[in-house]
Design an enzyme around this catalytic site. Sequence first.
Site, PDB file in Angstrom:
ATOM      1  N   ARG A 260       1.089  -1.269  -0.035  1.00  0.00           N
ATOM      2  CA  ARG A 260       0.067   0.024   0.078  1.00  0.00           C
ATOM      3  C   ARG A 260       1.017   1.229   0.019  1.00  0.00           C
ATOM      4  O   ARG A 260       2.264   1.171   0.179  1.00  0.00           O
ATOM      5  CB  ARG A 260      -1.054   0.050   1.159  1.00  0.00           C
ATOM      6  CG  ARG A 260      -0.215  -0.400   2.648  1.00  0.00           C
ATOM      7  CD  ARG A 260      -0.553   0.510   3.862  1.00  0.00           C
ATOM      8  NE  ARG A 260      -0.490   1.882   3.571  1.00  0.00           N
ATOM      9  CZ  ARG A 260       0.733   2.348   3.765  1.00  0.00           C
ATOM     10  NH1 ARG A 260       1.608   1.735   3.928  1.00  0.00           N
ATOM     11  NH2 ARG A 260       0.693   3.631   3.857  1.00  0.00           N
ATOM     12  N   GLY A 261       0.389   2.316  -0.242  1.00  0.00           N
ATOM     13  CA  GLY A 261       0.978   3.632  -0.296  1.00  0.00           C
ATOM     14  C   GLY A 261       1.262   4.020  -1.689  1.00  0.00           C
ATOM     15  O   GLY A 261       1.658   2.948  -2.507  1.00  0.00           O
ATOM     16  N   ALA A 262       0.917   5.026  -2.024  1.00  0.00           N
ATOM     17  CA  ALA A 262       0.795   5.510  -3.517  1.00  0.00           C
ATOM     18  C   ALA A 262       2.112   4.911  -4.335  1.00  0.00           C
ATOM     19  O   ALA A 262       1.871   4.043  -5.524  1.00  0.00           O
ATOM     20  CB  ALA A 262       0.512   6.800  -3.854  1.00  0.00           C
TER      21      ALA A 262
ATOM     22  N   GLN B  36      -2.572   2.690   9.612  1.00  0.00           N
ATOM     23  CA  GLN B  36      -1.397   3.152   9.066  1.00  0.00           C
ATOM     24  C   GLN B  36      -0.458   3.666  10.141  1.00  0.00           C
ATOM     25  O   GLN B  36       0.865   3.421   9.828  1.00  0.00           O
ATOM     26  CB  GLN B  36      -1.558   3.880   7.806  1.00  0.00           C
ATOM     27  CG  GLN B  36      -2.080   2.954   6.684  1.00  0.00           C
ATOM     28  CD  GLN B  36      -3.525   3.196   6.419  1.00  0.00           C
ATOM     29  OE1 GLN B  36      -4.173   3.523   7.421  1.00  0.00           O
ATOM     30  NE2 GLN B  36      -4.071   3.070   5.403  1.00  0.00           N
TER      31      GLN B  36
ATOM     32  N   ASP C  41      -1.892  11.065  -2.343  1.00  0.00           N
ATOM     33  CA  ASP C  41      -1.960   9.950  -3.391  1.00  0.00           C
ATOM     34  C   ASP C  41      -2.334  10.654  -4.810  1.00  0.00           C
ATOM     35  O   ASP C  41      -2.288   9.947  -5.797  1.00  0.00           O
ATOM     36  CB  ASP C  41      -3.139   9.192  -3.006  1.00  0.00           C
ATOM     37  CG  ASP C  41      -2.996   8.460  -1.591  1.00  0.00           C
ATOM     38  OD1 ASP C  41      -3.025   8.889  -0.607  1.00  0.00           O
ATOM     39  OD2 ASP C  41      -2.513   6.985  -1.902  1.00  0.00           O
TER      40      ASP C  41
ATOM     41  N   ASN D 237      -5.364  12.601  -0.163  1.00  0.00           N
ATOM     42  CA  ASN D 237      -4.490  11.916   0.962  1.00  0.00           C
ATOM     43  C   ASN D 237      -5.525  11.335   1.908  1.00  0.00           C
ATOM     44  O   ASN D 237      -6.635  11.360   1.747  1.00  0.00           O
ATOM     45  CB  ASN D 237      -3.485  12.766   1.565  1.00  0.00           C
ATOM     46  CG  ASN D 237      -2.636  11.822   2.490  1.00  0.00           C
ATOM     47  OD1 ASN D 237      -1.818  11.137   1.722  1.00  0.00           O
ATOM     48  ND2 ASN D 237      -2.159  12.092   3.525  1.00  0.00           N
ATOM     49  N   LYS D 238      -4.977  10.267   2.659  1.00  0.00           N
ATOM     50  CA  LYS D 238      -5.813   9.433   3.476  1.00  0.00           C
ATOM     51  C   LYS D 238      -6.750  10.405   4.334  1.00  0.00           C
ATOM     52  O   LYS D 238      -6.457  11.353   4.547  1.00  0.00           O
ATOM     53  CB  LYS D 238      -4.705   8.651   4.520  1.00  0.00           C
ATOM     54  CG  LYS D 238      -5.244   7.854   5.493  1.00  0.00           C
ATOM     55  CD  LYS D 238      -6.124   6.619   4.909  1.00  0.00           C
ATOM     56  CE  LYS D 238      -5.458   6.001   3.884  1.00  0.00           C
ATOM     57  NZ  LYS D 238      -6.546   5.034   3.094  1.00  0.00           N
TER      58      LYS D 238
HETATM   59  O1  MRU Z   1      -4.594   3.311   1.622  1.00  0.00           O
HETATM   60  P1  MRU Z   1      -3.332   3.629   1.921  1.00  0.00           P
HETATM   61  O2  MRU Z   1      -2.499   2.952   3.037  1.00  0.00           O
HETATM   62  O3  MRU Z   1      -2.377   3.128   0.602  1.00  0.00           O
HETATM   63  O4  MRU Z   1      -2.864   5.182   1.957  1.00  0.00           O
HETATM   64  C1  MRU Z   1      -1.565   5.710   1.732  1.00  0.00           C
HETATM   65  C2  MRU Z   1      -1.828   7.161   1.948  1.00  0.00           C
HETATM   66  O5  MRU Z   1      -2.714   7.820   1.903  1.00  0.00           O
HETATM   67  C3  MRU Z   1      -0.353   7.898   1.964  1.00  0.00           C
HETATM   68  O6  MRU Z   1      -0.368   8.971   2.657  1.00  0.00           O
HETATM   69  C4  MRU Z   1      -0.214   8.297   0.460  1.00  0.00           C
HETATM   70  O7  MRU Z   1      -0.133   7.022  -0.429  1.00  0.00           O
HETATM   71  C5  MRU Z   1       1.429   8.850   0.237  1.00  0.00           C
HETATM   72  S1  MRU Z   1       2.556   7.380   0.625  1.00  0.00           S
HETATM   73  C6  MRU Z   1       4.176   8.012   0.141  1.00  0.00           C
END
Ligand code: MRU
Length: 367
Positions: free
Chosen positions: A53-55, A203, A243, A253-254
């Site tokens: 996970r994470g963009a 997270q 994201d 973002n989240k």
């Molecule tokens: O749902 P996730 O855990 O994939 O979401 C992640 C985020 O929102 C992060 O802040 C974002 O992807 C940036 S990661 C460098």
Amino acid sequence: MKIDGKHTRSIWLEPDGWSVGVIDQTLLPHRLALLRLAALEDAARAIRTMQVRGAPLIGAAAAYGLCLALRADASDQGLERAYATLLATRPTAINLKWALDEMMAAVRQQPRAQRIAVGYRRAGEICDQDVAINQAIGRYGLNLIEDIARKKKHGQPVNVLTHCNAGWLATVDWGTATAPLYLAHDKGITVHVFVDETRPRNQGALTAWELGQHGVPHTFVADNAGGHLMQHGLVDIAIVGTDRVTAHGDVCNKIGTYLKALAAKDNSVPFYVALPSPTIDFTVADGLAEIPIEQRGPEEITTVTGRAADGRMATVRVVPDGSSVANYAFDVTPARLVTGLITERGIIAATRTALEGTFPERAAAAR
Ligand code: MRU
């Protein structure tokens, strides 16, 4: 970054030279389990279920997922099918589409016999590029931390608030929001990080684990604590990941990021977004209207998973039976609430002019 002192990336090629290793992030911070992805469906499942996970990491995993698909079927139809399967795994982070488009541009024109080798080369470059981008973001972000540290009395920490996990687990290495923190800590600056829990997927526990592995002092707080902390002068700077950033600088973002930005504005706390260029979507003008916000399953809200007293992983229900549940995974913070974007080419304003001026080739490609 480090696990038990050993340098580790979040994604790697296994010794066989073709299958892909990742960390199962659904088990962290309680258990460190590695996963081997050997087929398109493995990669798609890992992204969909948030084992990765994470963009930026989603993009890297999709790039390798396309390579795994090519091993099974290198035809045009196979390629298109794999692209569509991977693109459908998660809707919000634009890095997924960016990486898949990069892969398609690299392999599509190649004869079938060349596609696998070219694909693996490009996927490796995407990973290395992510690491370089994050290091550059780290260097620019470090300047912000140093500026704050200079104004502090000797020994007083620079207090940073972050949301979700925009750390090395969410990227290939270093993280985006965390890269400046690791560099500052390594330089001997006293940094202390308030880590938002980030319900429902927690997270923040990943961020706390990462920071702990690197020895960075941190405090885990409930999602709603941020406003209180800022009102009491306990946060010097907020740094979050993203994201997708629109052409005008709106930041997706989240879920919960928007509320932190509002609290930061009300308390004159600088609110920065660490932005690697693959996360810019120049095709989107209005973030609120145009960015698809992922809605995930209700079980993520109705239950909590963690380590029970006997050491085993356990899932318990926390919501009454019968209550209806909505699970929005992301929100959009309007550009006006963003103090600056920390990019690999410098810290810029969250405006169309600054984004286009800093990344003209990306803006032109989107026209
Ligand atoms: O749902 P996730 O855990 O994939 O979401 C992640 C985020 O929102 C992060 O802040 C974002 O992807 C940036 S990661 C460098």
